[in-house]
Design a protein around this motif. Structure first.
Motif: not given
Length: 250
Positions: A143-164
């Motif tokens: 529902q926010g895809r037409l907003d002027s901006f969107r917010l996301l959080k990025y946790n450096i401590s866990t960002s690689d959790e699903f990668t190799d």
């Protein structure tokens, strides 16, 4: 080449293939998808389309659905909180910030933090801004895809959790640190700094910085893909931007 950098390059290659697959799906499914003005009912209420199409939209705009899709798991619809900013991880990061089905000029704001910095201070205030924007939504990413901006959080401590790979993609790429904000339009990095609007990290200054960032974008400027933060300048606005024609987009 280090093992970490090799793993990150392999991840980029895999994501490029997956991104192309999603782009093809998007072109097939949504070539006639309606474009609504930003104040339309569609920005506040669920899309009036069938469940299959909602699922495809979710894959391109919701980090949780996209992440599960990339991991081969089933989560068909956005169920992100309307009061807590969604997390993005290294796995889906580049695909998500490309904004395949969002407004062409939507700014994606990535708030960087880690466990040591917790989620207080400026981030708490920005969480409140997110909650105000999404208080009537049950599928905020869609529902926010037409907003002027969107917010996301990025946790450096866990960002690689699903990668190799081990370690944060954004630390490797941009030398980011907790407390930073990154702003993108269509995958182009336009802002990366600790301060917003040259003054503070308040929600008010965030919105002022968004306006400035969009103006920079209209002038044809953005930061290079390999931009790295120099910590001797962390409390001053980034002094140099580059013509977009000089650098390829992500």
């Amino acid at each position: 080449m280090t093992t970490s950098s090799h793993s990150l390059r392999n991840l980029d290659s895999k994501k490029n293939l997956f991104r192309q697959s999603l782009q093809n799906l998007a072109q097939k499914k949504f070539s006639k998808f309606p474009s609504y003005p930003s104040n339309s009912w569609v920005s506040r209420l669920p899309f009036s389309i069938d469940n299959e199409n909602i699922w495809f939209v979710s894959q391109l705009v919701c980090p949780v659905v996209l992440r599960n899709r990339m991991r081969g798991e089933e989560l068909r619809l956005c169920r992100c909180s309307s009061h807590s900013i969604p997390h993005v991880t290294d796995l889906e990061f580049d695909i998500l910030i490309s904004n395949q089905l969002s407004s062409p000029e939507q700014i994606t704001v990535v708030c960087v933090y880690d466990f040591s910095s917790a989620e207080g201070g400026a981030l708490k205030e920005i969480e409140e801004l997110y909650a105000r924007k999404n208080r009537t939504r049950n599928m905020p990413c869609l529902q926010g895809r037409l907003d002027s901006f969107r917010l996301l959080k990025y946790n450096i401590s866990t960002s690689d959790e699903f990668t190799d790979h081990a370690g944060s993609l954004l630390v490797f790429r941009h030398n980011v640190a907790p407390g930073m904000f990154l702003m993108y339009i269509q995958g182009k990095l336009l802002f990366a700094n600790y301060v917003l609007n040259g003054y503070s990290t308040s929600a008010k200054d965030l919105q002022k910085q968004i306006v400035k960032t969009r103006n920079d974008y209209h002038l044809g400027y953005h930061l290079p893909n390999d931009f790295r933060v120099r910590y001797g300048q962390v409390m001053a606005p980034i002094p140099t931007v580059f013509p977009s024609s000089k650098f390829p987009s992500l």
